[in-house]
Design a protein around this motif. Structure first.
Motif, PDB file in Angstrom:
ATOM      1  N   VAL A 102      -4.728  -1.118  84.982  1.00  0.00           N
ATOM      2  CA  VAL A 102      -5.357  -1.406  86.278  1.00  0.00           C
ATOM      3  C   VAL A 102      -4.354  -1.333  87.429  1.00  0.00           C
ATOM      4  O   VAL A 102      -4.629  -1.803  88.538  1.00  0.00           O
ATOM      5  CB  VAL A 102      -6.075  -2.782  86.270  1.00  0.00           C
ATOM      6  N   LYS A 103      -3.192  -0.710  87.179  1.00  0.00           N
ATOM      7  CA  LYS A 103      -2.128  -0.736  88.189  1.00  0.00           C
ATOM      8  C   LYS A 103      -2.534  -0.077  89.519  1.00  0.00           C
ATOM      9  O   LYS A 103      -2.074  -0.482  90.580  1.00  0.00           O
ATOM     10  CB  LYS A 103      -0.843  -0.111  87.667  1.00  0.00           C
ATOM     11  N   CYS A 133      -4.192  -2.733  91.623  1.00  0.00           N
ATOM     12  CA  CYS A 133      -3.618  -4.085  91.580  1.00  0.00           C
ATOM     13  C   CYS A 133      -2.800  -4.348  92.846  1.00  0.00           C
ATOM     14  O   CYS A 133      -1.803  -3.663  93.117  1.00  0.00           O
ATOM     15  CB  CYS A 133      -2.735  -4.236  90.342  1.00  0.00           C
ATOM     16  N   ARG A 184      -3.004 -11.696  90.445  1.00  0.00           N
ATOM     17  CA  ARG A 184      -2.157 -10.538  90.751  1.00  0.00           C
ATOM     18  C   ARG A 184      -3.025  -9.343  91.157  1.00  0.00           C
ATOM     19  O   ARG A 184      -2.751  -8.682  92.150  1.00  0.00           O
ATOM     20  CB  ARG A 184      -1.288 -10.191  89.529  1.00  0.00           C
ATOM     21  N   CYS A 223       0.277  -0.586  82.768  1.00  0.00           N
ATOM     22  CA  CYS A 223      -0.959  -1.347  82.922  1.00  0.00           C
ATOM     23  C   CYS A 223      -2.128  -0.444  83.326  1.00  0.00           C
ATOM     24  O   CYS A 223      -2.002   0.355  84.262  1.00  0.00           O
ATOM     25  CB  CYS A 223      -0.755  -2.437  83.965  1.00  0.00           C
ATOM     26  N   PRO A 277       6.376  -8.402  84.191  1.00  0.00           N
ATOM     27  CA  PRO A 277       5.136  -7.719  83.801  1.00  0.00           C
ATOM     28  C   PRO A 277       5.355  -6.202  83.728  1.00  0.00           C
ATOM     29  O   PRO A 277       6.119  -5.647  84.511  1.00  0.00           O
ATOM     30  CB  PRO A 277       4.158  -8.097  84.920  1.00  0.00           C
ATOM     31  N   GLN A 278       4.657  -5.587  82.774  1.00  0.00           N
ATOM     32  CA  GLN A 278       4.845  -4.150  82.538  1.00  0.00           C
ATOM     33  C   GLN A 278       3.822  -3.350  83.342  1.00  0.00           C
ATOM     34  O   GLN A 278       2.905  -2.738  82.791  1.00  0.00           O
ATOM     35  CB  GLN A 278       4.694  -3.861  81.037  1.00  0.00           C
ATOM     36  N   CYS A 279       3.994  -3.332  84.650  1.00  0.00           N
ATOM     37  CA  CYS A 279       2.985  -2.725  85.527  1.00  0.00           C
ATOM     38  C   CYS A 279       2.834  -1.220  85.272  1.00  0.00           C
ATOM     39  O   CYS A 279       1.728  -0.691  85.378  1.00  0.00           O
ATOM     40  CB  CYS A 279       3.332  -2.971  86.990  1.00  0.00           C
ATOM     41  N   VAL A 297      -3.581 -12.646  85.573  1.00  0.00           N
ATOM     42  CA  VAL A 297      -4.026 -11.265  85.773  1.00  0.00           C
ATOM     43  C   VAL A 297      -4.851 -11.166  87.062  1.00  0.00           C
ATOM     44  O   VAL A 297      -4.619 -10.296  87.908  1.00  0.00           O
ATOM     45  CB  VAL A 297      -4.883 -10.778  84.576  1.00  0.00           C
ATOM     46  N   ALA A 333       0.920  -5.430  92.268  1.00  0.00           N
ATOM     47  CA  ALA A 333       1.775  -4.313  91.865  1.00  0.00           C
ATOM     48  C   ALA A 333       2.122  -3.472  93.093  1.00  0.00           C
ATOM     49  O   ALA A 333       3.264  -3.018  93.252  1.00  0.00           O
ATOM     50  CB  ALA A 333       1.074  -3.466  90.813  1.00  0.00           C
ATOM     51  N   LEU A 375       0.852  -7.341  78.736  1.00  0.00           N
ATOM     52  CA  LEU A 375       1.505  -6.624  79.840  1.00  0.00           C
ATOM     53  C   LEU A 375       1.750  -7.496  81.069  1.00  0.00           C
ATOM     54  O   LEU A 375       2.809  -7.463  81.676  1.00  0.00           O
ATOM     55  CB  LEU A 375       0.653  -5.410  80.254  1.00  0.00           C
ATOM     56  N   CYS A 376       0.720  -8.256  81.451  1.00  0.00           N
ATOM     57  CA  CYS A 376       0.806  -9.037  82.682  1.00  0.00           C
ATOM     58  C   CYS A 376       1.396 -10.422  82.368  1.00  0.00           C
ATOM     59  O   CYS A 376       0.755 -11.453  82.544  1.00  0.00           O
ATOM     60  CB  CYS A 376      -0.584  -9.167  83.323  1.00  0.00           C
ATOM     61  N   PRO A 402       4.769  -8.807  91.657  1.00  0.00           N
ATOM     62  CA  PRO A 402       3.690  -9.468  90.908  1.00  0.00           C
ATOM     63  C   PRO A 402       4.021 -10.901  90.511  1.00  0.00           C
ATOM     64  O   PRO A 402       3.139 -11.738  90.391  1.00  0.00           O
ATOM     65  CB  PRO A 402       3.504  -8.581  89.670  1.00  0.00           C
TER      66      PRO A 402
HETATM   67  S1  SF4 Z   1      -0.416  -3.938  87.457  1.00  0.00           S
HETATM   68 FE1  SF4 Z   1      -1.154  -5.931  88.129  1.00  0.00          FE
HETATM   69  S2  SF4 Z   1      -2.447  -6.643  86.466  1.00  0.00           S
HETATM   70 FE2  SF4 Z   1      -1.202  -4.965  85.660  1.00  0.00          FE
HETATM   71  S3  SF4 Z   1       0.594  -5.920  84.749  1.00  0.00           S
HETATM   72 FE3  SF4 Z   1       1.116  -5.421  86.856  1.00  0.00          FE
HETATM   73  S4  SF4 Z   1       0.640  -7.252  88.008  1.00  0.00           S
HETATM   74 FE4  SF4 Z   1      -0.416  -7.437  86.060  1.00  0.00          FE
END
Ligand code: SF4
Length: 266
Positions: free
Chosen positions: A132-133, A136, A71, A130, A125-127, A68, A139, A119-120, A144
């Motif tokens: 904090v996208k 990030c 990334r 997310c 990864p399910q950005c 996390v 992202a 998620l990460c 990622p």
């Molecule tokens: S946005 Fe960043 S922290 Fe969030 S899942 Fe994607 S790569 Fe991971």
């Protein structure tokens, strides 16, 4: 037999319980520094217990959280190198909550672990989902999965080297310049030998004085441990030892020397 894998953890648990009784008067430690001293508890586990159970503002860095963080920060340095992991840990510490810390830390730590586990994920990864996208870096870069960077760990090796520490009674030291490639390239250094016999063979025709073994110095390089064996030779005069020069202490202070050599001669 599957239960065999539980033997070591259960032994550690038992020893940790004994330590709590013997060293902490039966009170379970509440801070990561002390928790880390208990058998079977590493740095990240100690931080997890201290932050989740007692609200200590301390970062964890297990595999999920490393993913996390690298990334989120766009941290591309190779985590196989210890100093890079240390740097990531320092950065992790700067991201911790700064307000209502005791209450916030358990949520923060749990959130980081959950984010890495759900998620990460290492792949896909399910950005979009997310929380904090927006901030990030990985992202934003759109890749990622390029993080974390961790090359295969190189096998550590070790090498023994013998150093001739020839010194006059005025404190001058005999130095040679290292070849332009290899270890300590181009720097001035004590003469280096691959064996004690080679060092002896170099000295004997030039001096009848006794050689004295000094304590071994361990010098840690990125992928190698160097064991340096300094051997002292005390001379009364500026007798030439061949290729190289005598350097007085003032000159030594002003020239570039390998770190372990400077420690030895300065
Ligand atoms: S946005 Fe960043 S922290 Fe969030 S899942 Fe994607 S790569 Fe991971």
């Amino acid at each position: 037999m599957e239960w065999l894998g539980l033997l070591q953890p259960s032994r550690n648990l038992h020893r940790a319980a004994q330590d709590v009784m013997a060293l902490h008067r039966g009170k379970f430690p509440r801070d990561a520094l002390t928790l880390k001293t208990l058998p079977g508890i590493g740095r990240s586990t100690a931080a997890a217990v201290a932050s989740l159970c007692f609200g200590e503002p301390i970062a964890i860095l297990d595999a999920n959280v490393k993913r996390v963080l690298t990334r989120y920060l766009g941290f591309g340095q190779d985590l196989a190198v210890a100093k890079n992991e240390k740097l990531l840990w320092e950065k992790a510490q700067t991201l911790l909550p700064t307000q209502h810390v005791t209450q916030a830390m358990p949520h923060y730590t749990q959130g980081m672990m959950d984010l890495g586990a759900t998620l990460c994920t290492p792949k896909n990864p399910q950005c979009l989902q997310c929380p904090v996208k927006e901030n990030c870096k990985a992202a934003k870069e759109g890749k990622p999965e390029n993080y974390p960077v961790k090359t295969k760990k190189l096998k550590r090796t070790s090498e023994q080297l013998w150093l001739l520490y020839a010194k006059t009674k005025n404190g001058e030291v005999w130095m040679v310049q290292r070849p332009q490639s290899g270890i300590w390239a181009g720097l001035y250094c004590l003469p280096v030998f691959e064996s004690y016999e080679a060092l002896q063979a170099f000295v004997k025709p030039k001096s009848k004085l006794d050689l004295q073994d000094m304590p071994v110095v361990k010098h840690v390089l990125t992928h190698k441990d160097l064991y340096l064996h300094p051997v002292a030779l005390h001379l009364n005069n500026h007798k030439s030892l061949g290729q190289g020069h005598w350097f007085d202490q003032q000159t030594i202070a002003g020239i570039g020397l390998p770190a372990p050599i400077r420690k030895l001669v300065a």
